[in-house]
Design a protein around this motif. Structure first.
Motif, PDB file in Angstrom:
ATOM      1  N   THR A  51      55.259  57.440  27.250  1.00  0.00           N
ATOM      2  CA  THR A  51      55.455  55.996  27.365  1.00  0.00           C
ATOM      3  C   THR A  51      55.317  55.526  28.808  1.00  0.00           C
ATOM      4  O   THR A  51      54.647  54.512  29.091  1.00  0.00           O
ATOM      5  N   ILE A  52      55.924  56.273  29.733  1.00  0.00           N
ATOM      6  CA  ILE A  52      55.874  55.891  31.148  1.00  0.00           C
ATOM      7  C   ILE A  52      54.441  55.940  31.680  1.00  0.00           C
ATOM      8  O   ILE A  52      53.978  55.016  32.357  1.00  0.00           O
ATOM      9  N   GLN A  53      53.717  57.032  31.360  1.00  0.00           N
ATOM     10  CA  GLN A  53      52.347  57.134  31.864  1.00  0.00           C
ATOM     11  C   GLN A  53      51.445  56.067  31.250  1.00  0.00           C
ATOM     12  O   GLN A  53      50.562  55.537  31.906  1.00  0.00           O
ATOM     13  N   GLY A  54      51.712  55.720  29.984  1.00  0.00           N
ATOM     14  CA  GLY A  54      50.944  54.652  29.353  1.00  0.00           C
ATOM     15  C   GLY A  54      51.196  53.307  30.026  1.00  0.00           C
ATOM     16  O   GLY A  54      50.262  52.511  30.230  1.00  0.00           O
ATOM     17  N   TYR A  55      52.466  53.061  30.380  1.00  0.00           N
ATOM     18  CA  TYR A  55      52.843  51.807  31.043  1.00  0.00           C
ATOM     19  C   TYR A  55      52.176  51.703  32.419  1.00  0.00           C
ATOM     20  O   TYR A  55      51.610  50.665  32.776  1.00  0.00           O
ATOM     21  N   ILE A  56      52.235  52.794  33.189  1.00  0.00           N
ATOM     22  CA  ILE A  56      51.645  52.785  34.536  1.00  0.00           C
ATOM     23  C   ILE A  56      50.133  52.617  34.461  1.00  0.00           C
ATOM     24  O   ILE A  56      49.533  51.828  35.205  1.00  0.00           O
ATOM     25  N   MET A  57      49.502  53.340  33.540  1.00  0.00           N
ATOM     26  CA  MET A  57      48.044  53.302  33.451  1.00  0.00           C
ATOM     27  C   MET A  57      47.559  51.931  32.987  1.00  0.00           C
ATOM     28  O   MET A  57      46.487  51.470  33.414  1.00  0.00           O
ATOM     29  N   ALA A  58      48.333  51.280  32.122  1.00  0.00           N
ATOM     30  CA  ALA A  58      47.957  49.934  31.683  1.00  0.00           C
ATOM     31  C   ALA A  58      47.931  48.980  32.876  1.00  0.00           C
ATOM     32  O   ALA A  58      47.032  48.148  33.006  1.00  0.00           O
ATOM     33  N   GLY A  59      48.930  49.131  33.773  1.00  0.00           N
ATOM     34  CA  GLY A  59      48.961  48.303  34.976  1.00  0.00           C
ATOM     35  C   GLY A  59      47.788  48.588  35.896  1.00  0.00           C
ATOM     36  O   GLY A  59      47.157  47.669  36.427  1.00  0.00           O
ATOM     37  N   VAL A  60      47.471  49.874  36.076  1.00  0.00           N
ATOM     38  CA  VAL A  60      46.348  50.251  36.946  1.00  0.00           C
ATOM     39  C   VAL A  60      45.035  49.706  36.394  1.00  0.00           C
ATOM     40  O   VAL A  60      44.222  49.145  37.124  1.00  0.00           O
ATOM     41  N   SER A  61      44.827  49.877  35.084  1.00  0.00           N
ATOM     42  CA  SER A  61      43.569  49.425  34.473  1.00  0.00           C
ATOM     43  C   SER A  61      43.408  47.910  34.601  1.00  0.00           C
ATOM     44  O   SER A  61      42.311  47.411  34.866  1.00  0.00           O
ATOM     45  N   GLN A  62      44.517  47.175  34.437  1.00  0.00           N
ATOM     46  CA  GLN A  62      44.437  45.717  34.565  1.00  0.00           C
ATOM     47  C   GLN A  62      44.156  45.297  36.004  1.00  0.00           C
ATOM     48  O   GLN A  62      43.432  44.330  36.244  1.00  0.00           O
ATOM     49  N   LYS A  63      44.719  46.030  36.966  1.00  0.00           N
ATOM     50  CA  LYS A  63      44.456  45.719  38.374  1.00  0.00           C
ATOM     51  C   LYS A  63      42.990  45.973  38.721  1.00  0.00           C
ATOM     52  O   LYS A  63      42.350  45.178  39.420  1.00  0.00           O
ATOM     53  N   VAL A  64      42.452  47.112  38.243  1.00  0.00           N
ATOM     54  CA  VAL A  64      41.042  47.426  38.502  1.00  0.00           C
ATOM     55  C   VAL A  64      40.139  46.392  37.837  1.00  0.00           C
ATOM     56  O   VAL A  64      39.162  45.929  38.421  1.00  0.00           O
ATOM     57  N   THR A  65      40.491  46.019  36.588  1.00  0.00           N
ATOM     58  CA  THR A  65      39.710  45.005  35.879  1.00  0.00           C
ATOM     59  C   THR A  65      39.760  43.675  36.618  1.00  0.00           C
ATOM     60  O   THR A  65      38.746  42.973  36.740  1.00  0.00           O
ATOM     61  N   TYR A  66      40.943  43.330  37.114  1.00  0.00           N
ATOM     62  CA  TYR A  66      41.111  42.097  37.897  1.00  0.00           C
ATOM     63  C   TYR A  66      40.222  42.137  39.137  1.00  0.00           C
ATOM     64  O   TYR A  66      39.554  41.148  39.467  1.00  0.00           O
ATOM     65  N   GLU A  67      40.205  43.287  39.818  1.00  0.00           N
ATOM     66  CA  GLU A  67      39.402  43.420  41.030  1.00  0.00           C
ATOM     67  C   GLU A  67      37.907  43.309  40.709  1.00  0.00           C
ATOM     68  O   GLU A  67      37.142  42.703  41.469  1.00  0.00           O
ATOM     69  N   LEU A  68      37.489  43.900  39.582  1.00  0.00           N
ATOM     70  CA  LEU A  68      36.085  43.822  39.188  1.00  0.00           C
ATOM     71  C   LEU A  68      35.692  42.378  38.861  1.00  0.00           C
ATOM     72  O   LEU A  68      34.621  41.905  39.265  1.00  0.00           O
ATOM     73  N   ARG A  69      36.564  41.689  38.113  1.00  0.00           N
ATOM     74  CA  ARG A  69      36.262  40.299  37.767  1.00  0.00           C
ATOM     75  C   ARG A  69      36.203  39.429  39.026  1.00  0.00           C
ATOM     76  O   ARG A  69      35.336  38.562  39.164  1.00  0.00           O
ATOM     77  N   ARG A  70      37.138  39.665  39.940  1.00  0.00           N
ATOM     78  CA  ARG A  70      37.133  38.891  41.177  1.00  0.00           C
ATOM     79  C   ARG A  70      35.878  39.194  41.990  1.00  0.00           C
ATOM     80  O   ARG A  70      35.254  38.278  42.552  1.00  0.00           O
ATOM     81  N   ALA A  71      35.495  40.474  42.052  1.00  0.00           N
ATOM     82  CA  ALA A  71      34.294  40.863  42.787  1.00  0.00           C
ATOM     83  C   ALA A  71      33.057  40.197  42.185  1.00  0.00           C
ATOM     84  O   ALA A  71      32.175  39.725  42.910  1.00  0.00           O
ATOM     85  N   MET A  72      33.004  40.131  40.838  1.00  0.00           N
ATOM     86  CA  MET A  72      31.855  39.500  40.188  1.00  0.00           C
ATOM     87  C   MET A  72      31.853  37.993  40.433  1.00  0.00           C
ATOM     88  O   MET A  72      30.792  37.387  40.652  1.00  0.00           O
ATOM     89  N   SER A  73      33.040  37.383  40.390  1.00  0.00           N
ATOM     90  CA  SER A  73      33.131  35.945  40.640  1.00  0.00           C
ATOM     91  C   SER A  73      32.686  35.613  42.058  1.00  0.00           C
ATOM     92  O   SER A  73      31.904  34.677  42.281  1.00  0.00           O
ATOM     93  N   GLU A  74      33.165  36.389  43.035  1.00  0.00           N
ATOM     94  CA  GLU A  74      32.780  36.161  44.427  1.00  0.00           C
ATOM     95  C   GLU A  74      31.296  36.454  44.626  1.00  0.00           C
ATOM     96  O   GLU A  74      30.618  35.778  45.403  1.00  0.00           O
ATOM     97  N   LYS A  75      30.795  37.477  43.921  1.00  0.00           N
ATOM     98  CA  LYS A  75      29.380  37.831  44.034  1.00  0.00           C
ATOM     99  C   LYS A  75      28.507  36.684  43.540  1.00  0.00           C
ATOM    100  O   LYS A  75      27.497  36.346  44.176  1.00  0.00           O
ATOM    101  N   MET A  76      28.881  36.076  42.427  1.00  0.00           N
ATOM    102  CA  MET A  76      28.075  34.987  41.870  1.00  0.00           C
ATOM    103  C   MET A  76      28.027  33.788  42.810  1.00  0.00           C
ATOM    104  O   MET A  76      27.062  33.037  42.823  1.00  0.00           O
ATOM    105  N   ASP A  77      29.093  33.614  43.620  1.00  0.00           N
ATOM    106  CA  ASP A  77      29.083  32.543  44.617  1.00  0.00           C
ATOM    107  C   ASP A  77      28.089  32.827  45.737  1.00  0.00           C
ATOM    108  O   ASP A  77      27.638  31.907  46.428  1.00  0.00           O
ATOM    109  N   ARG A  78      27.764  34.114  45.922  1.00  0.00           N
ATOM    110  CA  ARG A  78      26.859  34.493  47.010  1.00  0.00           C
ATOM    111  C   ARG A  78      25.428  34.745  46.552  1.00  0.00           C
ATOM    112  O   ARG A  78      24.551  34.992  47.376  1.00  0.00           O
TER     113      ARG A  78
END
Length: 613
Positions: free
Chosen positions: A110-137
């Motif tokens: 349960t603990i590892q699932g909770y931590i990994m869910a947070g990590v995956s969402q952070k990475v996904t957030y970073e990818l989406r932000r990178a794509m959004s900023e990229k499209m502006d450029r």
């Protein structure tokens, strides 16, 4: 600036670029793509390490449990065969230990699932932000060559595929590999001969898995491709649903959708069926091993070579062994799909960006303070590919001058304006503002010099006040009202029940085209820029509304350098200077009266429109 017809052809033509990958094509660089994806996990290294440790611990506790359960079985068998009976105290100790192991396994999982869910969402957030900023450029030519559905598919579907893999598959790989190794160790510990018997079918399982993975990858690739096609068509048809209905093209639209949907169905069905086939096939092969182990275990138990509890534990291990093998196979399959999705994401992130704002000599970009508004074109040449559309264009616009640009469709009128804003870079020559090359200004500073009123009005889902304030986000309510009055739209706004708080619908279809145009003029007036661009601003309205817009435009252009692009030549009679363009060249120039007296190209255009009227 591809025209609308060209863009429409692109949408209907064969998918190009990332979406042009053929269904049978695999990820171009699986290893490189996964390496890049892993680099996004490095900032979360500690959390990922904890996840891996907890995943291993959870799996180890789970692996040991069948052996403890076998000890409990042996304790019961020994008690039944002993005159003293079952030792319930010893049995209780074993059962308590078993419960503790199961509880610890659940807790760590349960603990590892909770931590990994947070990590995956952070990475996904970073990818989406990178794509959004990229499209502006990204330069405008990138968006001219891609459909909305293609880009949307990358930002939404492909990143979500990556997210699913990060949140579930990575830990599943660790737990599955740990379980395979741990189960093998425990099986060998119980009986080597039975272990060898159980593993005889393993090569067959691996062969089946490899064959299935080889066939599913191309279908997963095709699934992502056709999903983008469906998204693009749906977005296009929804945006233009009024036109579709007006021309009775519903059936044609449905036929195109059915074609794309059929291809998506075929690829998705095949990919899902083949990937789903992996588990039952590996289970079937595993059951063969299970039968062989049961027969051998019974024989060994009769000879007294193994206890009943050990047989029970071994059978549980054999049954459990197939699950991680199948999971590894499934994860390997998912990783192929993830690589295909991640590759498309990274392809967008690696696209060539707009030319840097930094000046060639490294000095800071110029400021637009105290701008007078003179604009110069010096031997300007531009083409979308190798063929030049604008050829050796030369002209000087004085501060406050109103310059009209006229000519037939495709003459290069709108392209001139887009070059002014550096949506595209020049092939040759230069454009200056107040004598300074526009490349010496940052794009933000440069585009802040221009206000725009376009033929294609753009209003977003929000209040009238917010749509006007888009021209100057820090404007007061009083400034918004003054801009609306100058644009002759204040009276209309006040006749609405909510006034300036009236909500503009998502498609802005609850107000007329003329009202939309007046709102965009109010927005431009509020922005208060020194240079104004009006591109076909009155081409879609009736004569009465056109008169209102003309008055609003007069207020807008007062004391400002203005570029007016118009098909209706009656709207530019009062321009200070008129440039007549054809095939990218200035073929005539002068005032309205001068050009009529010359009786040339402009006079023919004007007289033909007057005759039509």
């Amino acid at each position: 600036m591809a025209d609308k017809g060209t863009r429409q052809k692109r949408r209907r033509g064969p998918a190009g670029g990332p979406h042009g990958m053929m269904p049978g094509e695999k990820a171009k660089d699986f290893g490189g793509t996964m390496k890049t994806l892993i680099s996004y996990l490095r900032p979360h290294g500690i959390a990922v390490s904890v996840v891996f440790l907890f995943a291993i611990a959870s799996t180890v506790f789970s692996i040991v449990s069948p052996t403890i359960l076998g000890d409990a079985t042996d304790e019961v068998v020994k008690g039944l065969m002993s005159p003293a009976g079952i030792d319930f105290s010893a049995l209780l100790d074993i059962l308590i230990l078993l419960i503790v192991l199961y509880a610890l396994s659940f807790l760590f999982s349960t603990i590892q699932g909770y931590i990994m869910a947070g990590v995956s969402q952070k990475v996904t957030y970073e990818l989406r932000r990178a794509m959004s900023e990229k499209m502006d450029r990204l330069p405008l030519k990138y968006f001219d060559s891609k459909t909305h559905g293609e880009i949307q598919s990358r930002v939404v579907n492909d990143i979500e595929t990556v997210n699913q893999t990060l949140s579930q598959s990575l830990t599943q790989i660790i737990t599955s590999i740990t379980m395979i190794i741990g189960i093998l160790v425990m099986m060998i510990r119980i009986n080597l001969l039975m272990t060898v018997t159980a593993l005889i079918v393993l090569p067959l399982s691996m062969l089946v898995i490899r064959l299935i993975i080889g066939k599913t990858q191309r279908h997963f690739k095709a699934q992502q491709k056709y999903l983008g096609e469906v998204n693009s068509h749906v977005e296009e048809m929804y945006t233009g649903h009024t036109i579709v209905k007006a021309f009775n093209r519903e059936e044609a639209s449905e036929e195109v959708f059915d074609e794309y949907n059929e291809k998506l169905y075929e690829s998705a069905w095949k990919s899902q069926f083949l990937s789903g086939l992996m588990m039952p096939l590996t289970n079937f092969i595993g059951n063969l091993a299970y039968v062989a182990v049961c027969i051998l275990g019974g024989h060994l138990a009769l000879n007294g070579s193994i206890t009943i509890g050990n047989i029970q534990a071994f059978i549980q291990y054999v049954r459990s062994f197939n699950q991680p093998v199948s999971q590894v196979a499934n994860v390997a399959n998912l990783l192929q799909s993830t690589a295909a999705a991640a590759e498309r994401v990274f392809e967008l992130l690696d696209e060539e960006e707009e030319v840097s704002d930094q000046k060639a000599d490294g000095t800071p970009a110029l400021s637009r303070e105290n701008l007078r508004g003179s604009v110069g074109f010096e031997h300007v040449g531009f083409g979308y590919e190798e063929e030049l559309i604008i050829k050796d264009f030369n002209f000087q616009v004085q501060p406050g001058q109103r310059v009209a640009i006229v000519g037939p469709t495709g003459a290069g009128k709108t392209t001139i304006v887009k070059l002014l804003l550096r949506f595209y870079e020049l092939n040759q020559g230069r454009i200056t503002v107040d004598g300074n090359d526009i490349r010496d200004y940052s794009r933000k500073e440069l585009r802040g010099m221009f206000g725009m009123v376009l033929q294609d009005t753009w209003l977003f889902n929000g209040t009238v006040r917010d749509n006007i304030r888009y021209g100057k986000m820090d404007a007061t309510d009083e400034e918004v009202v003054e801009a609306a009055k100058a644009a002759h739209i204040h009276h209309f706004i006040m006749t609405q029940p909510k006034g300036y708080d009236m909500e503009i619908s998502e498609e802005a279809d609850n107000i007329s085209q003329g009202q939309k145009q007046l709102l965009t003029i109010a927005r431009a007036i509020l922005a208060d820029t020194p240079i104004m661009i009006l591109d076909e601003a009155t081409s879609s309205v009736d004569t009465r509304t056109e008169a209102l817009i003309q008055q609003a435009m007069a207020n807008l252009m007062k004391d400002r350098t203005s570029f007016i692009i118009a098909h209706r030549l009656s709207t530019i009679r009062d321009a200070d200077w008129i440039l007549v363009m054809n095939h990218g060249d200035i073929i005539e120039q002068g005032t309205h009266r001068q050009l009529l007296e010359e009786n040339g190209f402009y006079a023919n255009l004007y007289n033909s429109q007057f005759a039509e009227d």
